[in-house]
Design an enzyme around this catalytic site. Structure first.
Site, PDB file in Angstrom:
ATOM      1  N   LYS A   1      53.795 -30.480 -56.574  1.00  0.00           N
ATOM      2  CA  LYS A   1      53.802 -30.261 -57.899  1.00  0.00           C
ATOM      3  C   LYS A   1      52.884 -31.800 -58.340  1.00  0.00           C
ATOM      4  O   LYS A   1      52.646 -31.923 -59.429  1.00  0.00           O
ATOM      5  CB  LYS A   1      54.955 -30.344 -58.760  1.00  0.00           C
TER       6      LYS A   1
ATOM      7  N   ARG B   1      65.062 -27.656 -65.997  1.00  0.00           N
ATOM      8  CA  ARG B   1      64.912 -28.028 -63.865  1.00  0.00           C
ATOM      9  C   ARG B   1      66.868 -26.396 -64.190  1.00  0.00           C
ATOM     10  O   ARG B   1      66.439 -25.908 -63.504  1.00  0.00           O
ATOM     11  CB  ARG B   1      65.696 -28.359 -63.271  1.00  0.00           C
TER      12      ARG B   1
ATOM     13  N   ARG C   1      67.822 -29.095 -51.438  1.00  0.00           N
ATOM     14  CA  ARG C   1      67.216 -28.548 -52.572  1.00  0.00           C
ATOM     15  C   ARG C   1      66.353 -27.762 -53.389  1.00  0.00           C
ATOM     16  O   ARG C   1      66.365 -27.182 -54.054  1.00  0.00           O
ATOM     17  CB  ARG C   1      65.982 -29.602 -52.646  1.00  0.00           C
TER      18      ARG C   1
ATOM     19  N   ARG D   1      60.813 -40.498 -48.413  1.00  0.00           N
ATOM     20  CA  ARG D   1      61.690 -41.156 -49.740  1.00  0.00           C
ATOM     21  C   ARG D   1      63.600 -40.411 -49.101  1.00  0.00           C
ATOM     22  O   ARG D   1      63.680 -39.597 -47.834  1.00  0.00           O
ATOM     23  CB  ARG D   1      61.414 -39.276 -50.129  1.00  0.00           C
TER      24      ARG D   1
ATOM     25  N   ARG E   1      56.184 -35.409 -45.869  1.00  0.00           N
ATOM     26  CA  ARG E   1      56.524 -36.416 -46.430  1.00  0.00           C
ATOM     27  C   ARG E   1      57.698 -37.194 -46.024  1.00  0.00           C
ATOM     28  O   ARG E   1      57.202 -38.361 -46.789  1.00  0.00           O
ATOM     29  CB  ARG E   1      56.218 -35.794 -47.988  1.00  0.00           C
TER      30      ARG E   1
END
Ligand code: AMP
Length: 199
Positions: free
Chosen positions: A19, A94, A148, A137, A131
């Site tokens: 996204k 969300r 998640r 992160r 990632r």
């Protein structure tokens, strides 16, 4: 025929669908700011602000920040000058409650199009693990990634039906190169937005 002068967009999809990358491209194409609640929260965490301190532990667990707080941040961001002619929301709304809050902020008007970036669950987990190596992160560990995905399935996926009923959903296959996916999104959005002005 009434020409709509604002372009209010949303990109939605499971964590890891790409996204953020596509949001930048869509925003540039339609000349609107990309507004990512995740980016706003992360900037506050690295800046050590009171908001950052409030949300850090929640985000690191892969939970959602409470609706009330998130809604307040978006309401404030949408009143800024650069969002007057439109925006691309990434990561907000969300939850169903957030959809209703956004409806209130838009004051009778609505989103023009919602891009649904579709991606297979195994594929998105693999992407997020990659990632994690590249960006580090705090919420990209395997357990948190899986959590998640569950939060998305429970709280966010129901929004797809809602936007579909509103006739603004643009589903796009998120598998492929960044450019190939960007082209699919552009084609889908152009079709959706031109249908809008001819009504
Ligand atoms: P993202 O960058 O969109 O994946 O968001 C990273 C994290 O920020 C999420 O896992 C949530 O903890 C938090 N977050 C971002 N957007 C929202 C939202 N609309 N509502 C609640 N929490 C959010």
């Amino acid at each position: 025929m009434t020409q709509n002068t604002t372009t209010r967009l949303l990109i939605i999809g499971p964590p890891g669908a790409g996204k953020g990358t596509q949001a930048g491209k869509i925003a540039a194409r339609y000349g609107v700011p990309a507004i990512s609640t995740g980016d706003i929260f992360r900037a506050n965490i690295s800046g050590g602000t009171p908001l950052g301190q409030q949300v850090q532990a929640i985000i690191e667990r892969g939970e959602l920040v409470p609706d009330e707080l998130t809604n307040e941040i978006v309401a404030d961001r949408l009143t800024q000058e650069d969002a007057a002619a439109g925006f691309l929301l990434d990561g907000y709304p969300r939850t169903v409650d957030q959809v209703h809050a956004l409806d209130g902020m838009l004051d009778g008007s609505s989103l023009d199009a919602v891009v649904l970036l579709e991606a297979d669950a195994d594929e998105v987990v693999a992407r997020l693990l990659k990632r994690a190596e590249l960006e580090g992160r705090a919420d990209d560990t395997e357990d948190v990634i899986r959590h998640r995905q569950d939060v998305y399935a429970e709280q966010t996926a129901p929004l797809i039906e809602l936007f579909s009923e509103r006739g603004i959903l643009v589903p796009v296959d998120g598998l492929g190169t960044v450019d190939a996916v960007a082209e699919r999104i552009a084609n889908g959005l152009d079709a959706q937005l031109s249908a809008r002005v001819s009504h």
